[in-house]
Design a protein around this motif. Sequence first.
Motif, PDB file in Angstrom:
ATOM      1  N   ALA A 162       0.832  -1.199   0.000  1.00  0.00           N
ATOM      2  CA  ALA A 162       0.000   0.000   0.000  1.00  0.00           C
ATOM      3  C   ALA A 162       0.871   1.256   0.000  1.00  0.00           C
ATOM      4  CB  ALA A 162      -0.927  -0.009   1.212  1.00  0.00           C
ATOM      5  N   THR A 163       1.958   1.223   0.775  1.00  0.00           N
ATOM      6  CA  THR A 163       2.893   2.347   0.770  1.00  0.00           C
ATOM      7  C   THR A 163       3.538   2.506  -0.596  1.00  0.00           C
ATOM      8  OG1 THR A 163       3.368   1.988   3.111  1.00  0.00           O
ATOM      9  CG2 THR A 163       4.958   3.289   1.862  1.00  0.00           C
ATOM     10  N   LEU A 164       3.932   1.387  -1.212  1.00  0.00           N
ATOM     11  CA  LEU A 164       4.538   1.436  -2.540  1.00  0.00           C
ATOM     12  C   LEU A 164       3.562   2.004  -3.566  1.00  0.00           C
ATOM     13  CD1 LEU A 164       6.826   0.655  -4.526  1.00  0.00           C
ATOM     14  CD2 LEU A 164       5.700  -1.561  -4.761  1.00  0.00           C
ATOM     15  N   GLU A 165       2.311   1.590  -3.475  1.00  0.00           N
ATOM     16  CA  GLU A 165       1.316   2.083  -4.421  1.00  0.00           C
ATOM     17  C   GLU A 165       1.164   3.592  -4.309  1.00  0.00           C
ATOM     18  OE1 GLU A 165      -3.204   0.964  -5.904  1.00  0.00           O
ATOM     19  OE2 GLU A 165      -2.432   0.152  -4.032  1.00  0.00           O
ATOM     20  N   THR A 166       1.134   4.090  -3.071  1.00  0.00           N
ATOM     21  CA  THR A 166       1.052   5.537  -2.885  1.00  0.00           C
ATOM     22  C   THR A 166       2.309   6.226  -3.389  1.00  0.00           C
ATOM     23  OG1 THR A 166      -0.323   5.193  -0.919  1.00  0.00           O
ATOM     24  CG2 THR A 166       0.700   7.348  -1.172  1.00  0.00           C
ATOM     25  N   LEU A 167       3.460   5.649  -3.114  1.00  0.00           N
ATOM     26  CA  LEU A 167       4.735   6.228  -3.526  1.00  0.00           C
ATOM     27  C   LEU A 167       4.803   6.381  -5.041  1.00  0.00           C
ATOM     28  CD1 LEU A 167       7.633   7.101  -2.789  1.00  0.00           C
ATOM     29  CD2 LEU A 167       8.287   4.695  -2.877  1.00  0.00           C
ATOM     30  N   THR A 168       4.463   5.328  -5.757  1.00  0.00           N
ATOM     31  CA  THR A 168       4.534   5.397  -7.219  1.00  0.00           C
ATOM     32  C   THR A 168       3.421   6.273  -7.784  1.00  0.00           C
ATOM     33  OG1 THR A 168       3.273   3.334  -7.363  1.00  0.00           O
ATOM     34  CG2 THR A 168       5.660   3.163  -7.435  1.00  0.00           C
ATOM     35  N   HIS A 169       2.279   6.300  -7.074  1.00  0.00           N
ATOM     36  CA  HIS A 169       1.148   7.080  -7.580  1.00  0.00           C
ATOM     37  C   HIS A 169       1.431   8.578  -7.538  1.00  0.00           C
ATOM     38  CE1 HIS A 169      -3.097   7.524  -8.631  1.00  0.00           C
ATOM     39  NE2 HIS A 169      -3.135   8.539  -7.782  1.00  0.00           N
ATOM     40  N   VAL A 170       2.062   9.049  -6.459  1.00  0.00           N
ATOM     41  CA  VAL A 170       2.290  10.489  -6.370  1.00  0.00           C
ATOM     42  C   VAL A 170       3.281  10.955  -7.428  1.00  0.00           C
ATOM     43  CG1 VAL A 170       1.748  10.583  -3.912  1.00  0.00           C
ATOM     44  CG2 VAL A 170       4.113  10.249  -4.614  1.00  0.00           C
ATOM     45  N   TYR A 171       4.182  10.076  -7.881  1.00  0.00           N
ATOM     46  CA  TYR A 171       5.117  10.471  -8.930  1.00  0.00           C
ATOM     47  C   TYR A 171       4.472  10.420 -10.304  1.00  0.00           C
ATOM     48  CZ  TYR A 171       9.099  10.998  -5.888  1.00  0.00           C
ATOM     49  OH  TYR A 171       9.964  11.464  -4.918  1.00  0.00           O
ATOM     50  N   SER A 172       3.359   9.709 -10.424  1.00  0.00           N
ATOM     51  CA  SER A 172       2.637   9.675 -11.693  1.00  0.00           C
ATOM     52  C   SER A 172       1.525  10.713 -11.733  1.00  0.00           C
ATOM     53  CB  SER A 172       2.025   8.288 -11.920  1.00  0.00           C
ATOM     54  OG  SER A 172       3.015   7.300 -11.943  1.00  0.00           O
ATOM     55  N   HIS A 173       0.975  11.062 -10.562  1.00  0.00           N
ATOM     56  CA  HIS A 173      -0.158  11.981 -10.488  1.00  0.00           C
ATOM     57  C   HIS A 173       0.116  12.996  -9.390  1.00  0.00           C
ATOM     58  CE1 HIS A 173      -1.618   8.069 -11.985  1.00  0.00           C
ATOM     59  NE2 HIS A 173      -2.370   8.788 -12.804  1.00  0.00           N
ATOM     60  N   GLY A 174       0.984  13.942  -9.661  1.00  0.00           N
ATOM     61  CA  GLY A 174       1.372  14.917  -8.648  1.00  0.00           C
ATOM     62  C   GLY A 174       0.218  15.772  -8.171  1.00  0.00           C
ATOM     63  N   ALA A 175      -0.700  16.127  -9.086  1.00  0.00           N
ATOM     64  CA  ALA A 175      -1.835  16.968  -8.697  1.00  0.00           C
ATOM     65  C   ALA A 175      -2.736  16.240  -7.703  1.00  0.00           C
ATOM     66  CB  ALA A 175      -2.632  17.367  -9.939  1.00  0.00           C
ATOM     67  N   GLU A 176      -2.863  14.934  -7.879  1.00  0.00           N
ATOM     68  CA  GLU A 176      -3.693  14.143  -6.964  1.00  0.00           C
ATOM     69  C   GLU A 176      -3.117  14.174  -5.551  1.00  0.00           C
ATOM     70  OE1 GLU A 176      -6.618  11.382  -5.563  1.00  0.00           O
ATOM     71  OE2 GLU A 176      -6.520  12.742  -7.273  1.00  0.00           O
TER      72      GLU A 176
END
Length: 594
Positions: A162-176
């Motif tokens: 779950a932490t990894l998913e958030t980590l990679t997500h913020v680098y793909s969707h910075g506005a989110e």
Amino acid sequence: MFQQEKIGHGEAAVSHRRTGPVIERELSLRATLTGMLLGVLLTPSNVYAGLKIGWSFNMAIIALLIGFSFWQGMARRLWNGPEWTLHESNINQTVASAAASIISGGLVAPIPAYTLLTGNQLDPLPMMAWVFSVSFLGIWIAWYLRPSLINDSGLTFPEGMATLETLTHVYSHGAESARRLSVLFGAGLFSASVKAADTFIAAFPRWAPNAHWERLTFTFDPSLLLFGFGGIIGLRVGLSLLIGAALAWGGIAPWLLARHLVTLPADAAGPQFSLLVNWLLWPGVSLMACATLSSLSLRLLRQTKGNGASGNAGRAFRLPRPQPAPAIGLLLSIALVVTLQATLFGIDVVMALLTIPLALCLAAVAARVVGATGIPPIGAIGQLSQLSFGVVAPGQVAINLMSANTAGGAAGQCTDLMNDFKVGMLIGATPAKQVVAQCLGIAVGSIVGVLVYRALIPDPQAMLLSEQWPAPAAATWKAVAQTLALGLDSLSADIRLAILAGGIAGVLFGLLESALPSTRARLLPSPAALGLAFILPASVSLMMALGAIVTWLCGLRWPGLTERYAVTLAAGLVAGESMTGIGASIWQLARGGA
């Protein structure tokens, strides 16, 4: 396959960092300082929540969002600094989450239980050293378990993923991530404002149906922290708390009063939590302990059989290549733990040395359970170690509590770092640098956590196990230690029957929870939550259940928004009230002292 699916939507953010000769900044000064600062800010929330409801919150995702939004957003706009790398984000969350998880070192359970039973209160510096030492031991246990467990395909480490998913997500969707951070801060500000108004302006009414139900603690508690935790724990746990409160405080408590097994003063007014909980905690603790131990035993049995069938059984014994630094770290941690047991608690050195192999074994058990389920069984580990020392050294409270604290504290920090190792392996981080980050985190957490605990609870014997500070984890450790020290014969016949009934129910629930398929197991009440409701005021369980129900209803109506923002909003409510509550408690104590 599972790991690839988890990384998938953030693959673009990670893949370019794995190609070419570029070496990312990782254990940078700004990453470690950011994690340490966030640890200072987030650790008090877990200490406060642990004393209130016996639970804590994993701060890794919150630290990720704040660190990324500042360094990749505000800082770059202000002075166009270098990119905040993926590996720096990982170091930041490792330091911050290690600091916030310091309560597993005993701050809200064995340490206050030790004071309640013996009257001895550790001074701040020795308490810091003790909490640090058991956590430090857990770090090196995790290092030696890492090669076997992280590479075991049967252990997915859901919390780390779950932490990894958030980590990679913020680098793909910075506005989110910026929107989620806005929700976090907005909820925190609102929660802090409500708590400040309730404390400093005018106390909100604690409504109850009538005086009878008020005595049984069925009052309205306007706590957004409890509401937020309800949103985090989910519907099953929330409803289990509701059922447990109805059974304990709505059913058993009136029966106790009618049979005069508990007698209230003639002029008793308001919630009578302290008097009633002294009876109710026994079946509650018995239910929780037996459920967690039976469930843990069945899960380990299944994992052992599964590993044997898949050819993975030998991995548990595969150690990394000998290196001097980890060996020195492990030996130093062992020497520190044994020395502090002897000097602070008067425990014989031989007995203190016996805690080390038990801590190694139980930390390995906890790591495997976390890898398979995502749920750290720290309560079960603590109770199992208490039972072990109850057999080895019967009647000795210090050994029962503080030697068992070694196993529980080491297991807590070990499981936290194992999740970080899982994330690090999948993004190509350096394990040794993660260990350094974890050590910095527990150093910060030990200092801040102890200072906050001492500021909130200057007199544990007068303040704990009260409606304001129920401290259910401390109540559990105290009850187990007291029973093992004095024997069941020291308890009244009605309490012994209650312990037996709670134990039988706990074993049945624990076995069913582990034996049934997950789809059916979710339909059962959570035995941990059922037992916890016996130790918390009914008002606390009701508010947490309300938060769980409201979040579930929002998920039915707005599933996308709830999935994206519910936990972030709930975390803001928890952090805002806890920080204000800490400040209010310190201010009131200062006024009283003046």
